[in-house]
Design a protein around this motif. Structure first.
Motif, PDB file in Angstrom:
ATOM      1  N   LEU A   1      55.511 -41.945 -31.141  1.00  0.00           N
ATOM      2  CA  LEU A   1      55.003 -40.576 -31.868  1.00  0.00           C
ATOM      3  C   LEU A   1      55.536 -40.687 -33.344  1.00  0.00           C
ATOM      4  O   LEU A   1      56.680 -40.714 -33.230  1.00  0.00           O
ATOM      5  CB  LEU A   1      55.343 -39.436 -31.111  1.00  0.00           C
ATOM      6  CG  LEU A   1      54.806 -38.144 -31.673  1.00  0.00           C
ATOM      7  CD1 LEU A   1      53.198 -37.752 -32.033  1.00  0.00           C
ATOM      8  CD2 LEU A   1      55.419 -36.867 -31.251  1.00  0.00           C
ATOM      9  N   ASP A   2      54.708 -40.628 -34.296  1.00  0.00           N
ATOM     10  CA  ASP A   2      55.174 -40.524 -35.579  1.00  0.00           C
ATOM     11  C   ASP A   2      54.630 -39.036 -36.176  1.00  0.00           C
ATOM     12  O   ASP A   2      53.597 -38.860 -36.222  1.00  0.00           O
ATOM     13  CB  ASP A   2      54.428 -41.717 -36.665  1.00  0.00           C
ATOM     14  CG  ASP A   2      55.260 -41.387 -38.061  1.00  0.00           C
ATOM     15  OD1 ASP A   2      55.695 -40.560 -38.371  1.00  0.00           O
ATOM     16  OD2 ASP A   2      55.045 -42.561 -38.669  1.00  0.00           O
ATOM     17  N   VAL A   3      55.696 -38.297 -36.267  1.00  0.00           N
ATOM     18  CA  VAL A   3      55.303 -36.787 -36.542  1.00  0.00           C
ATOM     19  C   VAL A   3      54.736 -36.492 -37.935  1.00  0.00           C
ATOM     20  O   VAL A   3      53.970 -35.642 -38.144  1.00  0.00           O
ATOM     21  CB  VAL A   3      56.583 -36.028 -36.228  1.00  0.00           C
ATOM     22  CG1 VAL A   3      56.130 -34.302 -36.200  1.00  0.00           C
ATOM     23  CG2 VAL A   3      57.169 -36.008 -34.751  1.00  0.00           C
TER      24      VAL A   3
ATOM     25  N   THR B   1      50.873 -42.643 -31.642  1.00  0.00           N
ATOM     26  CA  THR B   1      50.121 -41.461 -32.147  1.00  0.00           C
ATOM     27  C   THR B   1      50.617 -41.089 -33.378  1.00  0.00           C
ATOM     28  O   THR B   1      51.967 -40.912 -33.538  1.00  0.00           O
ATOM     29  CB  THR B   1      50.435 -40.413 -31.058  1.00  0.00           C
ATOM     30  OG1 THR B   1      49.977 -40.579 -29.849  1.00  0.00           O
ATOM     31  CG2 THR B   1      49.706 -39.037 -31.766  1.00  0.00           C
ATOM     32  N   LEU B   2      49.744 -40.961 -34.458  1.00  0.00           N
ATOM     33  CA  LEU B   2      50.200 -40.738 -35.846  1.00  0.00           C
ATOM     34  C   LEU B   2      49.678 -39.287 -36.161  1.00  0.00           C
ATOM     35  O   LEU B   2      48.313 -39.027 -35.868  1.00  0.00           O
ATOM     36  CB  LEU B   2      49.710 -41.840 -36.858  1.00  0.00           C
ATOM     37  CG  LEU B   2      49.915 -43.130 -36.751  1.00  0.00           C
ATOM     38  CD1 LEU B   2      49.223 -43.978 -37.876  1.00  0.00           C
ATOM     39  CD2 LEU B   2      51.420 -43.239 -37.201  1.00  0.00           C
ATOM     40  N   LEU B   3      50.662 -38.423 -36.598  1.00  0.00           N
ATOM     41  CA  LEU B   3      50.399 -36.998 -37.084  1.00  0.00           C
ATOM     42  C   LEU B   3      50.133 -37.183 -38.462  1.00  0.00           C
ATOM     43  O   LEU B   3      51.382 -37.321 -39.266  1.00  0.00           O
ATOM     44  CB  LEU B   3      50.950 -36.052 -36.568  1.00  0.00           C
ATOM     45  CG  LEU B   3      51.339 -35.927 -35.079  1.00  0.00           C
ATOM     46  CD1 LEU B   3      52.239 -34.741 -34.684  1.00  0.00           C
ATOM     47  CD2 LEU B   3      49.985 -35.895 -34.257  1.00  0.00           C
TER      48      LEU B   3
ATOM     49  N   ASP C   1      48.419 -30.230 -38.480  1.00  0.00           N
ATOM     50  CA  ASP C   1      49.732 -29.697 -39.003  1.00  0.00           C
ATOM     51  C   ASP C   1      50.919 -30.034 -37.751  1.00  0.00           C
ATOM     52  O   ASP C   1      50.783 -29.572 -36.766  1.00  0.00           O
ATOM     53  CB  ASP C   1      49.769 -28.264 -39.160  1.00  0.00           C
ATOM     54  CG  ASP C   1      51.023 -27.700 -39.580  1.00  0.00           C
ATOM     55  OD1 ASP C   1      51.585 -27.147 -38.755  1.00  0.00           O
ATOM     56  OD2 ASP C   1      51.210 -27.610 -40.805  1.00  0.00           O
ATOM     57  N   SER C   2      52.075 -30.871 -37.977  1.00  0.00           N
ATOM     58  CA  SER C   2      52.773 -31.254 -37.028  1.00  0.00           C
ATOM     59  C   SER C   2      53.441 -30.049 -36.345  1.00  0.00           C
ATOM     60  O   SER C   2      53.608 -30.150 -35.146  1.00  0.00           O
ATOM     61  CB  SER C   2      53.771 -32.092 -37.720  1.00  0.00           C
ATOM     62  OG  SER C   2      53.260 -33.207 -38.277  1.00  0.00           O
TER      63      SER C   2
END
Length: 213
Positions: A62-64, A84-86, A114-115
């Motif tokens: 996960l990349d926040v 998963t890219l935010l 929005d993270s």
């Protein structure tokens, strides 16, 4: 790979960077050149993935704060199972989807969200995230807020590694007790920390002892 919030008029073109290692080694990806965007320096990126080289295979990542997507795509290139890219900027998220398509990265999900809000409502995948990248915009107090949010959500019981890139010194981080410093480096004003999650390692030991009885 983070940036301050910008208006659509501030979007002025694209920049390239290269994936350093793995199956996509030397492949270029593009990202929007937004004011305040701060891609992780190549030297830091190479160092971090040297630290992680034996820990990435099969992990959910996960990349926040995705930004350029460099850390996440690098992780996929080096054997991560999913990414998963935010990314809250609509056009940057679209650019990330273009790069995922170009790389044929079927296991990559890009969410335009929005993270902080997403972390409030989301559930980790079965088995949790093996690695969380946390590289928020500087000077907004986000890094400590996110660290506490993922701890409150219970994610650290299933997370193996948390990477933090920040302007703050280690002593200024409000670290959950589950996180223990594994490695750190510095490039200019950027401090990079890799934390391991002792909560999961303790559980691994319990399960291993149970399996050997």
């Amino acid at each position: 790979m983070t940036r301050a919030k910008t208006s659509p008029a501030a979007k002025t073109g694209r920049r390239d960077l290269r994936i350093i290692g793995g199956v996509w080694r030397s492949r270029k990806i593009q990202f929007l050149d937004l004011p305040g965007l701060r891609p992780t320096p190549d030297r830091v990126r190479e160092t971090v993935f040297n630290w992680l080289q034996l820990a990435l295979a099969g992990q959910h990542v996960l990349d926040v704060f995705a930004g350029s997507g460099a850390m996440g795509f690098e992780a996929l290139s080096r054997g991560a199972a999913s990414l998963t890219l935010l990314e809250r900027d609509l056009q940057q998220a679209a650019c990330l989807r273009e790069q995922a398509a170009k790389l044929e990265a079927a296991s990559c999900q890009i969410l335009c969200v929005d993270s902080l809000r997403w972390l409030q409502d989301a559930q980790a995948p079965a088995g949790g995230y093996g690695l969380i990248f946390l590289d928020p915009p500087f000077h907004f107090g986000l890094v400590n807020a996110i660290l506490q949010r993922i701890a409150q959500k219970g994610w650290l019981t299933q997370t193996r590694w948390v990477y933090v890139e920040t302007e703050l010194a280690l002593s200024d981080l409000n670290l959950p007790t589950a996180l223990q410093l594994h490695r750190q480096t510095k490039a200019g004003l950027v401090n990079a920390f890799l934390f391991r999650c002792d909560a999961l390692q303790i559980q691994d030991v319990i399960e291993l002892e149970h399996d050997t009885l």
